[in-house]
Design an enzyme around this catalytic site. Structure first.
Site, PDB file in Angstrom:
ATOM      1  N   HIS A 168       0.831  -1.209   0.000  1.00  0.00           N
ATOM      2  CA  HIS A 168       0.000   0.000   0.000  1.00  0.00           C
ATOM      3  C   HIS A 168       0.859   1.250   0.000  1.00  0.00           C
ATOM      4  O   HIS A 168       2.071   1.212   0.230  1.00  0.00           O
ATOM      5  CB  HIS A 168      -0.953   0.009   1.202  1.00  0.00           C
ATOM      6  CG  HIS A 168      -0.281   0.063   2.545  1.00  0.00           C
ATOM      7  ND1 HIS A 168       0.195   1.232   3.094  1.00  0.00           N
ATOM      8  CD2 HIS A 168      -0.012  -0.917   3.447  1.00  0.00           C
ATOM      9  CE1 HIS A 168       0.712   0.986   4.280  1.00  0.00           C
ATOM     10  NE2 HIS A 168       0.616  -0.315   4.520  1.00  0.00           N
ATOM     11  N   CYS A 184       3.261  -5.146   6.592  1.00  0.00           N
ATOM     12  CA  CYS A 184       2.782  -4.635   5.310  1.00  0.00           C
ATOM     13  C   CYS A 184       3.923  -3.965   4.546  1.00  0.00           C
ATOM     14  O   CYS A 184       4.897  -3.506   5.129  1.00  0.00           O
ATOM     15  CB  CYS A 184       1.637  -3.645   5.519  1.00  0.00           C
ATOM     16  SG  CYS A 184       0.117  -4.435   6.097  1.00  0.00           S
TER      17      CYS A 184
END
Length: 233
Positions: A168, A184
């Site tokens: 992301h 992440c």
């Protein structure tokens, strides 16, 4: 990334969002077709001021020796690079931010879904934990330039299940090149938009990191592809 891919989704996502976080030796069966770039969202992309990200983590076209098929994404969490394989000895390299100590992981996953300007719902336990620190989190945050997920999110799945890990964007570009997330993969907004437009749902993603659960893979970064950089192609 010693955390198992079966880790409880909400806990991992919570940690991923809260923390602002030279190559080794890695096939997809479907032919690679770059998705066309879209221009319909000339919206509020968070602008990364120059100088916040080290030069080596800027996007580059590089010479990558690998036996992985074009279209495969290779994430080298040790060196903080994400590669999109584009052909024989060709790849795009992006700088990334990865998991801090104890939150690194490895494995072979796929892009299960994608979202533009994704919204964020903090898990209840995160809201309680942060409240104790004097931080009040909203029950839901609309997508936008101040959202922790940034401009785009690509959700990583294994065997049809959401791993709770994402590739992301970030509104904290200074975290690129650092171990600051909880698993992440963070990218500058301009880079995550570029990658988002090039990889479809179903893309194979190889994450090289702690535990070596990615198995036998091989890739060697041979540096910037000067000819492509100068003349394109």
């Amino acid at each position: 990334m010693r955390a198992a891919l079966s880790v409880v989704a909400t806990g991992v996502v919570a940690a991923c969002l809260l923390a602002a976080s030279n190559a080794a030796a890695f096939t997809a069966s479907t032919p690679y077709t770059a998705a066309p770039a879209t221009r319909g969202d000339v919206v509020r992309v968070a602008v990364e001021p120059q100088g916040q990200v080290k030069p080596q983590f800027q996007r580059r076209m590089v010479r990558l020796a690998t036996n992985e098929a074009p279209g495969t994404v290779i994430i080298d969490t040790n060196n903080k690079y994400l590669y999109l394989v584009e052909g024989s000895n060709r790849a795009r390299r992006y700088g990334i931010g990865v998991g801090r100590d104890g939150f690194g992981w490895s494995g072979v996953v796929k892009v299960g879904r994608k979202a533009e300007w994704p919204g964020w719902t903090p898990p209840p336990e995160m809201i309680v934990r942060e409240a104790k620190k004097g931080h009040k989190l909203p029950p839901f945050q609309e997508g936008g330039e101040d959202n922790p997920l940034g401009a785009r999110a690509m959700y990583l799945y294994r065997n049809g299940n959401d791993t709770a890990f994402r590739i992301h964007g970030t509104n904290q570009p200074w975290s690129i090149g650092l171990n600051m997330s909880s698993g992440c993969i963070r990218m500058m907004n301009k880079d995550v938009i570029d990658l988002y437009e090039r990889v479809p749902v179903g893309t194979k993603v190889i994450v090289v990191g702690p535990g070596n659960k990615q198995g036998e893979v091989s890739y060697q970064d041979r540096g910037v592809d000067v000819l492509r950089t100068l003349f394109g192609g």
